[in-house]
Design a protein around this motif. Structure first.
Motif, PDB file in Angstrom:
ATOM      1  N   ALA A  15       0.859  -1.190   0.000  1.00  0.00           N
ATOM      2  CA  ALA A  15       0.000   0.000   0.000  1.00  0.00           C
ATOM      3  C   ALA A  15       0.888   1.230   0.000  1.00  0.00           C
ATOM      4  O   ALA A  15       1.931   1.260   0.660  1.00  0.00           O
ATOM      5  CB  ALA A  15      -0.919   0.004   1.213  1.00  0.00           C
ATOM      6  N   VAL A  16       0.456   2.251  -0.737  1.00  0.00           N
ATOM      7  CA  VAL A  16       1.229   3.479  -0.889  1.00  0.00           C
ATOM      8  C   VAL A  16       0.324   4.673  -0.606  1.00  0.00           C
ATOM      9  O   VAL A  16      -0.800   4.725  -1.099  1.00  0.00           O
ATOM     10  CB  VAL A  16       1.796   3.597  -2.323  1.00  0.00           C
ATOM     11  N   SER A  17       0.828   5.604   0.184  1.00  0.00           N
ATOM     12  CA  SER A  17       0.144   6.875   0.392  1.00  0.00           C
ATOM     13  C   SER A  17       0.900   7.942  -0.384  1.00  0.00           C
ATOM     14  O   SER A  17       1.963   8.394   0.057  1.00  0.00           O
ATOM     15  CB  SER A  17       0.087   7.246   1.877  1.00  0.00           C
ATOM     16  N   CYS A  18       0.360   8.327  -1.527  1.00  0.00           N
ATOM     17  CA  CYS A  18       0.995   9.380  -2.334  1.00  0.00           C
ATOM     18  C   CYS A  18       0.906  10.724  -1.626  1.00  0.00           C
ATOM     19  O   CYS A  18       1.846  11.513  -1.682  1.00  0.00           O
ATOM     20  CB  CYS A  18       0.335   9.456  -3.707  1.00  0.00           C
ATOM     21  N   ASP A  19      -0.215  10.966  -0.958  1.00  0.00           N
ATOM     22  CA  ASP A  19      -0.402  12.243  -0.260  1.00  0.00           C
ATOM     23  C   ASP A  19       0.611  12.446   0.856  1.00  0.00           C
ATOM     24  O   ASP A  19       1.114  13.545   1.065  1.00  0.00           O
ATOM     25  CB  ASP A  19      -1.809  12.344   0.333  1.00  0.00           C
ATOM     26  N   HIS A  20       0.917  11.368   1.591  1.00  0.00           N
ATOM     27  CA  HIS A  20       1.815  11.471   2.749  1.00  0.00           C
ATOM     28  C   HIS A  20       3.197  10.878   2.481  1.00  0.00           C
ATOM     29  O   HIS A  20       4.031  10.829   3.388  1.00  0.00           O
ATOM     30  CB  HIS A  20       1.161  10.808   3.966  1.00  0.00           C
ATOM     31  N   ARG A  21       3.424  10.417   1.280  1.00  0.00           N
ATOM     32  CA  ARG A  21       4.731   9.944   0.811  1.00  0.00           C
ATOM     33  C   ARG A  21       5.347   8.858   1.688  1.00  0.00           C
ATOM     34  O   ARG A  21       6.427   9.016   2.243  1.00  0.00           O
ATOM     35  CB  ARG A  21       5.686  11.123   0.647  1.00  0.00           C
ATOM     36  N   PHE A  22       4.643   7.749   1.802  1.00  0.00           N
ATOM     37  CA  PHE A  22       5.192   6.568   2.460  1.00  0.00           C
ATOM     38  C   PHE A  22       4.510   5.337   1.897  1.00  0.00           C
ATOM     39  O   PHE A  22       3.495   5.434   1.204  1.00  0.00           O
ATOM     40  CB  PHE A  22       5.039   6.645   3.984  1.00  0.00           C
ATOM     41  N   SER A  23       5.094   4.192   2.178  1.00  0.00           N
ATOM     42  CA  SER A  23       4.481   2.928   1.765  1.00  0.00           C
ATOM     43  C   SER A  23       4.692   1.886   2.858  1.00  0.00           C
ATOM     44  O   SER A  23       5.543   2.046   3.736  1.00  0.00           O
ATOM     45  CB  SER A  23       5.067   2.442   0.437  1.00  0.00           C
ATOM     46  N   ILE A  24       3.902   0.832   2.774  1.00  0.00           N
ATOM     47  CA  ILE A  24       4.111  -0.330   3.628  1.00  0.00           C
ATOM     48  C   ILE A  24       4.266  -1.531   2.712  1.00  0.00           C
ATOM     49  O   ILE A  24       3.727  -1.557   1.591  1.00  0.00           O
ATOM     50  CB  ILE A  24       2.959  -0.554   4.638  1.00  0.00           C
ATOM     51  N   GLY A  25       5.038  -2.506   3.178  1.00  0.00           N
ATOM     52  CA  GLY A  25       5.266  -3.660   2.333  1.00  0.00           C
ATOM     53  C   GLY A  25       5.857  -4.826   3.089  1.00  0.00           C
ATOM     54  O   GLY A  25       5.960  -4.813   4.321  1.00  0.00           O
ATOM     55  N   VAL A  26       6.256  -5.830   2.302  1.00  0.00           N
ATOM     56  CA  VAL A  26       6.805  -7.073   2.840  1.00  0.00           C
ATOM     57  C   VAL A  26       8.108  -7.380   2.115  1.00  0.00           C
ATOM     58  O   VAL A  26       8.184  -7.301   0.886  1.00  0.00           O
ATOM     59  CB  VAL A  26       5.823  -8.245   2.642  1.00  0.00           C
ATOM     60  N   GLU A  27       9.116  -7.730   2.885  1.00  0.00           N
ATOM     61  CA  GLU A  27      10.403  -8.166   2.358  1.00  0.00           C
ATOM     62  C   GLU A  27      10.203  -9.496   1.629  1.00  0.00           C
ATOM     63  O   GLU A  27       9.559 -10.398   2.156  1.00  0.00           O
ATOM     64  CB  GLU A  27      11.332  -8.351   3.557  1.00  0.00           C
ATOM     65  N   ARG A  28      10.727  -9.625   0.433  1.00  0.00           N
ATOM     66  CA  ARG A  28      10.531 -10.863  -0.336  1.00  0.00           C
ATOM     67  C   ARG A  28      11.274 -12.052   0.248  1.00  0.00           C
ATOM     68  O   ARG A  28      10.750 -13.154   0.268  1.00  0.00           O
ATOM     69  CB  ARG A  28      10.975 -10.653  -1.781  1.00  0.00           C
ATOM     70  N   ASP A  29      12.478 -11.840   0.727  1.00  0.00           N
ATOM     71  CA  ASP A  29      13.281 -12.960   1.214  1.00  0.00           C
ATOM     72  C   ASP A  29      12.962 -13.329   2.661  1.00  0.00           C
ATOM     73  O   ASP A  29      12.723 -14.481   2.964  1.00  0.00           O
ATOM     74  CB  ASP A  29      14.772 -12.646   1.085  1.00  0.00           C
ATOM     75  N   GLY A  30      12.976 -12.341   3.539  1.00  0.00           N
ATOM     76  CA  GLY A  30      12.825 -12.619   4.960  1.00  0.00           C
ATOM     77  C   GLY A  30      11.404 -12.587   5.476  1.00  0.00           C
ATOM     78  O   GLY A  30      11.120 -13.056   6.566  1.00  0.00           O
TER      79      GLY A  30
END
Length: 87
Positions: A7-22
């Motif tokens: 998920a990305v917040s363009c308005d607040h300039r941040f994202s959340i995500g998951v590391e592919r390897d770990g």
């Protein structure tokens, strides 16, 4: 470390995500130094990830702490000598 933003917040300039390897969860913010723009990633728990995925605005207090460098204990990669400034 490669990650997948969920998920990305363009308005607040941040994202959340998951590391592919770990499989670790992160919140990332854009930063810039005199040579390059890049992202700093801060580890978050699965519970935080689920909360933020449902309501991105719930992450704003942590985003603010990260931008002020007050959540550095969560950094997934230590900053280099020429650490960037949050954008």
């Amino acid at each position: 470390m490669k990650g997948t933003d969920i998920a990305v917040s363009c308005d607040h300039r941040f994202s959340i995500g998951v590391e592919r390897d770990g499989g670790r969860f992160y919140l990332s913010i854009p930063v810039s130094n005199r040579l390059v723009d890049y992202e700093e990633r801060y580890e978050i728990s699965q519970a935080e990830f689920e909360l933020y995925r449902q309501d991105l605005s719930a992450a704003l207090p942590l985003v603010s702490l990260c931008r002020r460098r007050q959540a550095d204990d969560r950094l997934m990669t230590p900053p280099g000598k020429d650490r960037g400034i949050a954008m």
